[in-house]
Design a protein around this motif. Structure first.
Motif, PDB file in Angstrom:
ATOM      1  N   GLU A 209       0.861  -1.177   0.000  1.00 36.02           N
ATOM      2  CA  GLU A 209       0.000   0.000   0.000  1.00 36.02           C
ATOM      3  C   GLU A 209       0.906   1.238   0.000  1.00 36.02           C
ATOM      4  OE1 GLU A 209      -3.248  -0.010  -0.300  1.00 36.02           O
ATOM      5  OE2 GLU A 209      -3.320  -2.199  -0.329  1.00 36.02           O
ATOM      6  N   PRO A 210       0.354   2.438  -0.244  1.00 31.63           N
ATOM      7  CA  PRO A 210       1.189   3.649  -0.284  1.00 31.63           C
ATOM      8  C   PRO A 210       1.993   3.859   1.003  1.00 31.63           C
ATOM      9  CG  PRO A 210      -0.970   4.103  -1.210  1.00 31.63           C
ATOM     10  CD  PRO A 210      -1.045   2.721  -0.630  1.00 31.63           C
ATOM     11  N   ILE A 211       3.276   4.142   0.829  1.00 28.80           N
ATOM     12  CA  ILE A 211       4.190   4.411   1.937  1.00 28.80           C
ATOM     13  C   ILE A 211       4.543   5.893   1.907  1.00 28.80           C
ATOM     14  CG2 ILE A 211       6.432   3.849   2.957  1.00 28.80           C
ATOM     15  CD1 ILE A 211       6.325   1.236   1.272  1.00 28.80           C
ATOM     16  N   THR A 212       4.256   6.612   2.982  1.00 27.10           N
ATOM     17  CA  THR A 212       4.517   8.051   3.042  1.00 27.10           C
ATOM     18  C   THR A 212       5.717   8.321   3.929  1.00 27.10           C
ATOM     19  OG1 THR A 212       2.151   8.544   2.747  1.00 27.10           O
ATOM     20  CG2 THR A 212       3.548  10.303   3.618  1.00 27.10           C
ATOM     21  N   VAL A 213       6.657   9.118   3.415  1.00 29.32           N
ATOM     22  CA  VAL A 213       7.845   9.482   4.177  1.00 29.32           C
ATOM     23  C   VAL A 213       8.211  10.927   3.844  1.00 29.32           C
ATOM     24  CG1 VAL A 213       9.345   8.511   2.374  1.00 29.32           C
ATOM     25  CG2 VAL A 213      10.262   8.900   4.666  1.00 29.32           C
ATOM     26  N   SER A 214       8.580  11.694   4.861  1.00 32.27           N
ATOM     27  CA  SER A 214       8.987  13.088   4.675  1.00 32.27           C
ATOM     28  C   SER A 214      10.501  13.200   4.815  1.00 32.27           C
ATOM     29  CB  SER A 214       8.293  13.993   5.700  1.00 32.27           C
ATOM     30  OG  SER A 214       6.887  13.961   5.524  1.00 32.27           O
ATOM     31  N   PHE A 215      11.069  14.172   4.104  1.00 40.36           N
ATOM     32  CA  PHE A 215      12.519  14.375   4.185  1.00 40.36           C
ATOM     33  C   PHE A 215      12.848  15.835   3.902  1.00 40.36           C
ATOM     34  CE2 PHE A 215      11.709  13.713  -0.249  1.00 40.36           C
ATOM     35  CZ  PHE A 215      12.670  14.420  -0.943  1.00 40.36           C
ATOM     36  N   THR A 216      14.054  16.226   4.299  1.00 37.83           N
ATOM     37  CA  THR A 216      14.534  17.593   4.082  1.00 37.83           C
ATOM     38  C   THR A 216      15.692  17.564   3.098  1.00 37.83           C
ATOM     39  OG1 THR A 216      13.922  18.207   6.342  1.00 37.83           O
ATOM     40  CG2 THR A 216      15.444  19.665   5.175  1.00 37.83           C
ATOM     41  N   ALA A 217      15.592  18.379   2.045  1.00 41.23           N
ATOM     42  CA  ALA A 217      16.629  18.427   1.015  1.00 41.23           C
ATOM     43  C   ALA A 217      17.368  19.759   1.067  1.00 41.23           C
ATOM     44  CB  ALA A 217      16.001  18.242  -0.365  1.00 41.23           C
ATOM     45  N   ARG A 218      18.649  19.705   0.789  1.00 45.62           N
ATOM     46  CA  ARG A 218      19.475  20.908   0.684  1.00 45.62           C
ATOM     47  C   ARG A 218      19.937  21.069  -0.759  1.00 45.62           C
ATOM     48  NH1 ARG A 218      21.167  23.111   5.489  1.00 45.62           N
ATOM     49  NH2 ARG A 218      20.760  21.859   7.374  1.00 45.62           N
ATOM     50  N   ALA A 219      20.145  22.299  -1.175  1.00 48.05           N
ATOM     51  CA  ALA A 219      20.547  22.573  -2.552  1.00 48.05           C
ATOM     52  C   ALA A 219      21.876  21.894  -2.870  1.00 48.05           C
ATOM     53  CB  ALA A 219      20.662  24.076  -2.778  1.00 48.05           C
ATOM     54  N   ASP A 220      21.994  21.428  -4.110  1.00 43.34           N
ATOM     55  CA  ASP A 220      23.217  20.821  -4.634  1.00 43.34           C
ATOM     56  C   ASP A 220      23.644  19.573  -3.857  1.00 43.34           C
ATOM     57  OD1 ASP A 220      23.431  22.902  -6.536  1.00 43.34           O
ATOM     58  OD2 ASP A 220      24.385  24.188  -5.029  1.00 43.34           O
ATOM     59  N   SER A 221      22.673  18.877  -3.278  1.00 48.71           N
ATOM     60  CA  SER A 221      22.962  17.639  -2.567  1.00 48.71           C
ATOM     61  C   SER A 221      22.269  16.476  -3.270  1.00 48.71           C
ATOM     62  CB  SER A 221      22.487  17.718  -1.108  1.00 48.71           C
ATOM     63  OG  SER A 221      23.202  18.723  -0.406  1.00 48.71           O
ATOM     64  N   ARG A 222      22.793  15.286  -3.053  1.00 49.47           N
ATOM     65  CA  ARG A 222      22.235  14.078  -3.666  1.00 49.47           C
ATOM     66  C   ARG A 222      21.776  13.128  -2.572  1.00 49.47           C
ATOM     67  NH1 ARG A 222      26.482  11.392  -7.108  1.00 49.47           N
ATOM     68  NH2 ARG A 222      24.701  10.404  -8.166  1.00 49.47           N
ATOM     69  N   TYR A 223      20.575  12.580  -2.769  1.00 52.13           N
ATOM     70  CA  TYR A 223      19.978  11.710  -1.775  1.00 52.13           C
ATOM     71  C   TYR A 223      19.534  10.402  -2.442  1.00 52.13           C
ATOM     72  CZ  TYR A 223      19.818  16.134   0.716  1.00 52.13           C
ATOM     73  OH  TYR A 223      20.168  17.335   1.285  1.00 52.13           O
ATOM     74  N   ALA A 224      19.265   9.400  -1.606  1.00 51.30           N
ATOM     75  CA  ALA A 224      18.817   8.111  -2.130  1.00 51.30           C
ATOM     76  C   ALA A 224      17.893   7.439  -1.126  1.00 51.30           C
ATOM     77  CB  ALA A 224      20.000   7.197  -2.431  1.00 51.30           C
ATOM     78  N   VAL A 225      16.884   6.751  -1.659  1.00 48.44           N
ATOM     79  CA  VAL A 225      16.018   5.915  -0.830  1.00 48.44           C
ATOM     80  C   VAL A 225      16.737   4.588  -0.620  1.00 48.44           C
ATOM     81  CG1 VAL A 225      13.812   4.698  -0.694  1.00 48.44           C
ATOM     82  CG2 VAL A 225      13.908   7.011  -1.665  1.00 48.44           C
ATOM     83  N   THR A 226      16.871   4.163   0.619  1.00 46.89           N
ATOM     84  CA  THR A 226      17.562   2.915   0.927  1.00 46.89           C
ATOM     85  C   THR A 226      16.632   2.004   1.723  1.00 46.89           C
ATOM     86  OG1 THR A 226      18.489   3.771   3.000  1.00 46.89           O
ATOM     87  CG2 THR A 226      19.791   4.066   0.986  1.00 46.89           C
ATOM     88  N   GLY A 227      16.798   0.710   1.539  1.00 49.07           N
ATOM     89  CA  GLY A 227      15.980  -0.255   2.268  1.00 49.07           C
ATOM     90  C   GLY A 227      16.365  -1.668   1.891  1.00 49.07           C
ATOM     91  N   GLU A 228      15.715  -2.629   2.528  1.00 53.24           N
ATOM     92  CA  GLU A 228      16.027  -4.027   2.270  1.00 53.24           C
ATOM     93  C   GLU A 228      15.550  -4.452   0.886  1.00 53.24           C
ATOM     94  OE1 GLU A 228      14.474  -6.526   5.292  1.00 53.24           O
ATOM     95  OE2 GLU A 228      15.285  -5.330   6.942  1.00 53.24           O
ATOM     96  N   ARG A 229      16.091  -5.579   0.422  1.00 52.77           N
ATOM     97  CA  ARG A 229      15.657  -6.195  -0.832  1.00 52.77           C
ATOM     98  C   ARG A 229      15.310  -7.648  -0.533  1.00 52.77           C
ATOM     99  NH1 ARG A 229      16.704  -6.240  -6.470  1.00 52.77           N
ATOM    100  NH2 ARG A 229      14.922  -7.433  -7.272  1.00 52.77           N
TER     101      ARG A 229
END
Length: 232
Positions: free
Chosen positions: A106-126
Motif C-alpha cells: 500500500e502507499p508508503i509516506t515518508v517526509s525528508f529535508t533536502a538541501r541545494a546541490d545535494s544528492r539523496y537516495a532511498v535505501t531499504g532491504e531487498r
C-alpha cells in the motif's frame, strides 16, 4: 507441441525480454516541476520503490504493470513528502502457477529535508522470497540518506491501511498492514468462492502471524467444520 516445450519457449522469451529491457531502460527521470536553473537537489529511488506522488502531486496512478527502472527526481531545497509503493518481482520456486510473485505494498509516506546541490537516495532491504517481500511490504523499513555523508534525512514512515478485498488481486500481493477485520474477528471468516491459487500463501501468512490462542481457535473451528461436513 508439449506443454513443457511451450513453457520453455515462453520462459526463454521472458528472460530475453528482461535482458533487453535491462540494457536499455536505464534510469527514469521524473519531472517534479522544479523551475529550470533554480537551486535543486537530486533524489535517487531504486526501482523496487516506485514513486507514486511527491508533495501532493501524483506522478504515477497505475501499478498494474511492473517497471524495472530506477528513478531520479530533482526537487527544490526544503521539506518534501514522498509517497512510494514497494513493488518487486520476486522469484517464487514454490508456486507452480507462476515463476515469479509480484509484491505490491500500500502507499508508503515518508517526509525528508533536502538541501541545494545535494544528492539523496532511498535505501531499504531487498527481500529475496515472496513471504519476506510480503512481510516487508506490510511493515517496510526504509530511509532517505545523503549519498555523500550517509546521514539520514527522513522521518518516520507511514503505510496506508488496505481494503480487505484488495489484499490479493490476480498474481499481485497487496500486503496486509496490521490487523484487519478478518484477522481480528473471534470467528474465522469463510474463504471467498473461486479463491485464486495464491490463497494458500495468504493462509500461511496469517497462520505465521497469528498468536497461539488464535491458532487454537482456528483449529477448533476447522475440526468443528470438518465434523459438520463429514470430512476428516
Amino acid at each position: 507441441m508439449s506443454r513443457f516445450a511451450i513453457r520453455f519457449i515462453l520462459q526463454a522469451g521472458l528472460i530475453t525480454g528482461l535482458i533487453v529491457l535491462a540494457g536499455c531502460a536505464g534510469v527514469r527521470q521524473i519531472d517534479t516541476g522544479n523551475t529550470p536553473g533554480a537551486a535543486s537537489a537530486e533524489l535517487f529511488v531504486p526501482y523496487q520503490y516506485q514513486v507514486q506522488a511527491i508533495d501532493g502531486t501524483e506522478l504515477r496512478s497505475s501499478f498494474y504493470s511492473f517497471d524495472g527502472r530506477d528513478q531520479t527526481l530533482r526537487v527544490a531545497p526544503g521539506e518534501h513528502t514522498l509517497v512510494l509503493r514497494y513493488f518487486d518481482l520476486i522469484e517464487d520456486n514454490g508456486d507452480r502457477t507462476d515463476d515469479y510473485a509480484r509484491v505490491l505494498s500500500e502507499p508508503i509516506t515518508v517526509s525528508f529535508t533536502a538541501r541545494a546541490d545535494s544528492r539523496y537516495a532511498v535505501t531499504g532491504e531487498r527481500p529475496s522470497t515472496p513471504s519476506a517481500g510480503e512481510a516487508f511490504a506490510a511493515n517496510p523499513s526504509l530511509a532517505i540518506e545523503n549519498r555523500a555523508s550517509g546521514d539520514t534525512v527522513s522521518g518516520e514512515i507511514a503505510v496506508a491501511e488496505p481494503e480487505i478485498e484488495t489484499i490479493r488481486r490476480g498474481n499481485t500481493v497487496f500486503a496486509p498492514v496490521g490487523k484487519t477485520a478478518a484477522a481480528s474477528a473471534d470467528t474465522p471468516q469463510p474463504a471467498p468462492k473461486n479463491a485464486p491459487p495464491q490463497s494458500l500463501q495468504m493462509l500461511k501468512y496469517w497462520w505465521d502471524n497469528a498468536s497461539q490462542a488464535e491458532r487454537d481457535r482456528f483449529e477448533a473451528w476447522r475440526q468443528q467444520s470438518a465434523g459438520q461436513s463429514g470430512v476428516q
